[in-house]
Design an enzyme around this catalytic site. Structure first.
Site, mmCIF file in Angstrom:
data_model
loop_
_atom_site.group_PDB
_atom_site.id
_atom_site.type_symbol
_atom_site.label_atom_id
_atom_site.label_comp_id
_atom_site.label_asym_id
_atom_site.label_seq_id
_atom_site.Cartn_x
_atom_site.Cartn_y
_atom_site.Cartn_z
ATOM 1 N N LYS A 151 0.638 -1.251 0.134
ATOM 2 C CA LYS A 151 0.011 0.057 -0.071
ATOM 3 C C LYS A 151 0.772 1.220 -0.076
ATOM 4 O O LYS A 151 1.692 1.412 0.829
ATOM 5 C CB LYS A 151 -0.976 -0.003 1.112
ATOM 6 C CG LYS A 151 -1.550 1.470 1.245
ATOM 7 C CD LYS A 151 -2.356 1.312 2.924
ATOM 8 C CE LYS A 151 -1.287 1.718 3.911
ATOM 9 N NZ LYS A 151 -0.415 3.087 3.684
ATOM 10 N N ASP A 209 -5.809 1.136 8.545
ATOM 11 C CA ASP A 209 -5.354 0.908 6.895
ATOM 12 C C ASP A 209 -6.073 -0.436 6.382
ATOM 13 O O ASP A 209 -5.854 -0.549 5.220
ATOM 14 C CB ASP A 209 -3.661 0.650 6.671
ATOM 15 C CG ASP A 209 -3.095 1.990 6.656
ATOM 16 O OD1 ASP A 209 -3.657 2.957 6.615
ATOM 17 O OD2 ASP A 209 -1.678 2.135 6.873
#
Length: 286
Positions: A11, A137
């Site tokens: 990510k 996240d």
């Protein structure tokens, strides 16, 4: 029994604006999140119990007990969907630790999707409270590989579906920056939000826009690890690099280039100079 597997992609926070802090201590963010092709690999086989094994270049130090986000995600899905069976899970750890590229969160999200398929149950939605409880996240990682604008404490997501084609170079100078330490170093916690990305923008237009945005954790992270600025300087010296910045809370830095040929060239030049660093050219997923 058949084993299924999936990739938990890195990510990347191309922007990270810290716009405030709630009374409970959680920071409010505004961030453009994209995903890279490189990532950890998770495999799963049906079993009567839950078990996790780990291999890979960054396997050392990965916990095998219930503190691991992979097992936390598995237990969350079992609890929410009333699953009684277990799974033998294997994690091939290819992403560095405490690196600002969501390794643990992406592993958790990938595990949720993988086990929903293995156990034939409905997947958890990104806005399910059980998902957000795994970490800020994890919801955005559930949306991978779609680029997203992430706001709030990670629960406000909107798709970025028109990003131009590009490639990335990821560089981690072999240092760890714990996320809480980076946030503790913030001197200003109420900052302007991210600017709006023009519709139909070209790659050059996109990187021009990136130059106008920020990562508010860059300065405190660089105070912990001076190698961050060294890596960024090296990346920005390469003519093929259109933009370079730090991802997340660091210490991984990311460069945007036009294609994989340019990414390999930039990666090779940096790896020659710093052979102990983690340097990876990778496509930008979209």
């Amino acid at each position: 029994m058949a084993t299924i597997k999936t990739t938990a992609p890195a990510k990347i926070n191309l922007t990270l604006h810290v716009t405030g802090q709630r009374a409970d201590g959680y920071h409010l963010l505004d961030s453009l999140v994209v995903f890279a092709e490189v990532g950890d690999v998770i495999s799963a086989t049906r079993a009567v119990d839950m078990r996790l094994t780990v291999t890979g270049h960054f396997a050392e130090g990965v916990p095998l007990d219930g503190s691991n986000l992979v097992l936390k995600a598995a237990e969350a899905l079992r609890r929410e969907r009333g699953v009684t069976m277990g799974a033998h899970l294997h994690l091939e750890k290819n992403l560095p630790h405490a690196a600002g590229i969501g390794g643990g969160s992406s592993d958790a999200a990938a595990t949720l999707k993988l086990l929903a398929e293995l156990w034939d149950v409905e997947p958890l939605a990104h806005d399910d409270p059980a998902v957000l409880a795994l970490g800020a996240d994890v919801p955005v990682c559930l949306r991978a590989p779609t680029p997203c604008r992430m706001a709030g404490i990670g629960e406000e997501l909107s798709d970025f579906t028109a990003l131009p084609r590009a490639a990335l170079v990821l560089v981690n100078p072999n240092v760890e920056v714990p996320t809480p330490e980076a946030f503790r170093g913030l001197t200003q916690k109420t900052n302007p939000a991210m600017g709006e990305l023009p519709v139909g923008v070209t790659l050059n237009g996109f990187t021009d826009w990136l130059h106008e945005q920020r990562n508010d954790l860059h300065k405190p992270a660089a105070a912990v690890a001076t190698e961050i600025d060294k890596a960024l300087t090296m990346m920005r010296q390469q003519r093929a690099v259109l933009w370079a910045g730090m991802s997340g809370s660091g210490a991984t830095c990311v460069a945007v280039v036009k294609d994989m040929g340019a990414a390999r060239q930039v990666a090779r030049m940096i790896q020659i100079r710093e052979q102990s660093w983690w340097v990876v050219p990778t496509p930008l997923l979209s």
